[in-house]
Write an enzyme that holds these catalytic residues in place. Structure first.
Site, PDB file in Angstrom:
ATOM      1  N   SER A 142       0.819  -1.203   0.000  1.00  0.00           N
ATOM      2  CA  SER A 142       0.000   0.000   0.000  1.00  0.00           C
ATOM      3  C   SER A 142       0.859   1.262   0.000  1.00  0.00           C
ATOM      4  O   SER A 142       1.605   1.502  -0.927  1.00  0.00           O
ATOM      5  CB  SER A 142      -0.967  -0.027   1.191  1.00  0.00           C
ATOM      6  N   ASP A 170      -2.306   6.142  -4.166  1.00  0.00           N
ATOM      7  CA  ASP A 170      -1.095   5.485  -3.668  1.00  0.00           C
ATOM      8  C   ASP A 170      -0.732   4.295  -4.562  1.00  0.00           C
ATOM      9  O   ASP A 170      -1.437   4.000  -5.530  1.00  0.00           O
ATOM     10  CB  ASP A 170      -1.264   5.091  -2.204  1.00  0.00           C
ATOM     11  N   ASP A 214      -5.562   2.138  -3.704  1.00  0.00           N
ATOM     12  CA  ASP A 214      -6.735   1.979  -2.853  1.00  0.00           C
ATOM     13  C   ASP A 214      -7.008   3.253  -2.054  1.00  0.00           C
ATOM     14  O   ASP A 214      -8.089   3.411  -1.495  1.00  0.00           O
ATOM     15  CB  ASP A 214      -6.613   0.757  -1.933  1.00  0.00           C
ATOM     16  N   ASP A 220      -0.934   1.051  -4.707  1.00  0.00           N
ATOM     17  CA  ASP A 220      -1.923   0.034  -5.083  1.00  0.00           C
ATOM     18  C   ASP A 220      -3.283   0.643  -5.369  1.00  0.00           C
ATOM     19  O   ASP A 220      -4.269  -0.071  -5.550  1.00  0.00           O
ATOM     20  CB  ASP A 220      -2.031  -1.065  -4.021  1.00  0.00           C
TER      21      ASP A 220
END
Length: 566
Positions: free
Chosen positions: A148, A309, A313, A311
């Protein structure tokens, strides 16, 4: 005398048959570095709030192909047992971090070794698309390789269930119970078929464009009927940065399809790069994440900066207002999105009587006032997007209520139950829609936020993070001795009027204190890192609320630091 755990694990690794030769050589060189042996082998990776997450490297306490294989194999065994007699299949994707593709392949090989079929992303794709793909393919679970928003040294392993949500604690405990020893992953990969052979055999199948098209169609369906005109979208000037992550393609596709023509890149952050060379940390919550994007925004005269960010999410936003670009907090973005979604639904006649919104207990209490105005139920859960997804499972999948929106203060937003995780892609589109409407009305998102404060009351909210192993646990133990108070009698914290104190043990190590009015303070040691987070919310007149936030947050941190020093 009991053998040192780190030495035991280290010895098993260095003597394991089939271990990668380069890794074995590195282990041999570690003999002269006992501190590194202790750091890398003193424990095994554990599941926290959002899966396993750690620095990459050699050893049982690090993210590497063997620790990933161990977890993936155990997850496969758990799913095979759960779905006995059925062919089990899972979806695997990965982000732009260094080694993510290699770790994803290790997870796929180990999953096949456990008897599971794998649908494997043919390129990096973000968390929301992994969640969406699980449901689209009617898979039994999924794995996402990502850390993340963590620093570049980290990577991680997120496990998903069949509804596209991250696995709950009961399921991750079932995975952990199937892990035999520290060298299990080495044994699995050294005896399994290669990734390439598994593809040839059909045990691993690639997926690609079909998911892109389906996911994009879901977003178009959500926004094509909005009150935002295509011509208005064409006039909005956006600087977008995926922070060298996986959001670049899906975010740009969605904006382009809806008619956003003026989307400018931050060149240094546009392409996937696990070193994140222009960023201290690729985290939308941090002010310095926007430094470079602001320079591009000034050059292009952008109305808004949008970041996702690595990933994709999480969503971050900065808005041009009074000669500068101001970053919005996760709570501010959440409140703006919530007001927009409910007002649009009401305007279009789509606001259901049985609709509901979900936030975490440490998110803005403005959500209570907004939902009350629209006659929408609000449910508050423990931190972790999987807990919001659990509410959808209970109230929509197994009930009759309709999910409308979910969010966490840490820049995570869920706008469609077809995706059961944070969705930075769809949130990016939604915030662009709101910015477009604002511009058409001659106002900025900052002015929209000020309008919300006039309507619902001002909110002074924030959080602080105190780093240090064990400090959070020590202070939580201290608080639990005070019978619901925040400090010793007579001290600044001790005289605060606590109306209610909720201890969420054993479900979660969280303490929530509700003070006068809507004011509140919450304490939560991190589930994935050696950090202690404290959240604050103060409401009412702006100057008074800001004053309470500053004074009380400083007093809390000063008190916690006493335990850090000890």
């Amino acid at each position: 005398m009991e053998e040192n755990k780190a030495i035991k694990n280290y010895t098993e690794w260095i003597n394991a048959k089939g271990i990668d030769s380069d890794m074995r050589q590195y282990l041999m060189n570690m003999i002269s570095r006992p501190e590194e042996i202790e750091s890398c082998f003193s424990e095994e990776l554990d599941f926290g709030t959002a899966g396993m997450r750690a620095t990459m490297g050699v050893g049982s306490a690090r993210m590497n192909i063997y620790t990933v294989a161990t977890a993936a194999y155990a997850m496969g065994e758990m799913l095979k047992e759960k779905h006995e007699g059925k062919e089990v299949k899972i979806v695997i994707s990965y982000d732009s971090r260094n080694n993510s593709r290699e770790l994803a392949e290790a997870a796929a090989v180990a999953s096949c070794a456990s008897g599971v079929k794998v649908l494997f992303s043919d390129r990096l794709r973000p968390v929301p698309m992994l969640s969406y793909a699980i449901r689209n393919f009617a898979a039994d679970g999924g794995i996402m390789i990502t850390a993340s928003h963590n620093p570049k040294e980290y990577n991680g392993f997120k496990s998903y269930r069949s509804d596209g949500a991250q696995m709950i604690d009961e399921e991750t405990e079932a995975i952990k119970s199937r892990i035999r020893d520290a060298v299990q992953g080495i044994e699995i990969l050294s005896t399994a078929e290669s990734f390439e052979d598994l593809v040839k055999d059909g045990d691993i199948t690639y997926f690609g464009r079909e998911i892109d098209d389906s996911y994009d169609a879901m977003i178009m369906d959500a926004f094509n009927s909005s009150s935002v005109s295509r011509s208005s979208r064409a006039s909005l000037r956006i600087v977008y940065s995926p922070l060298n992550g996986s959001g670049r393609e899906p975010v740009r596709r969605a904006l382009r399809e809806l008619g956003y023509e003026k989307v400018f890149a931050v060149n240094e952050q546009d392409n996937p790069d696990g070193d994140f060379p222009s960023l201290r940390v690729p985290n939308p919550e941090y002010d310095d994440t926007y430094d470079l994007a602001k320079k591009y925004a000034e050059m292009s005269m952008a109305d808004i900066i949008i970041v996702t960010d690595p990933d994709s999410d999480r969503l971050g936003v900065a808005v041009y207002d009074e000669g500068e670009y101001k970053k919005l907090t996760g709570n501010q973005i959440g409140a703006i999105l919530l007001e927009y979604l409910l007002s649009e639904a009401k305007k279009l006649g789509n606001l259901p009587e049985n609709g509901y919104v979900v936030t975490s207990i440490v998110s803005t209490h403005l959500a209570r006032a907004i939902c009350a105005r629209y006659g929408v139920k609000l449910y508050e859960t423990l931190t972790g997007i999987k807990n919001i997804a659990e509410q959808i499972r209970q109230r929509s999948d197994n009930g009759t209520e309709r999910f409308l929106f979910g969010f966490e203060e840490s820049n995570g937003y869920m706008l469609n139950q077809a995706v059961r995780d944070k969705d930075g892609v769809m949130a990016a589109v939604a915030i662009a829609e709101i910015a477009t409407l604002s511009k058409a009305n001659g106002v900025t998102l900052i002015e929209q936020l000020e309008s919300l404060h006039k309507l619902y009351g001002y909110s002074a909210e924030g959080s602080v993070c105190v780093e240090g192993t064990g400090v959070g646990e020590k202070f939580m133990d201290h608080l639990r001795t005070l019978d619901g108070k925040l400090g010793e009698p007579g001290t600044e914290l001790g005289v605060l009027d606590v109306k209610n104190c909720t201890d969420y043990l054993p479900e979660s190590n969280v303490l929530l204190y509700e003070l006068n009015g809507l004011d509140w303070i919450a304490f939560r040691p991190s589930g994935t890192e050696p950090k202690f987070k404290i959240y604050f919310g103060f409401y009412g007149a702006e100057s008074a609320a800001e004053s309470r936030l500053e004074r009380i947050s400083k007093a809390v941190v000063a008190e916690i630091n006493k335990y850090k020093e000890n």
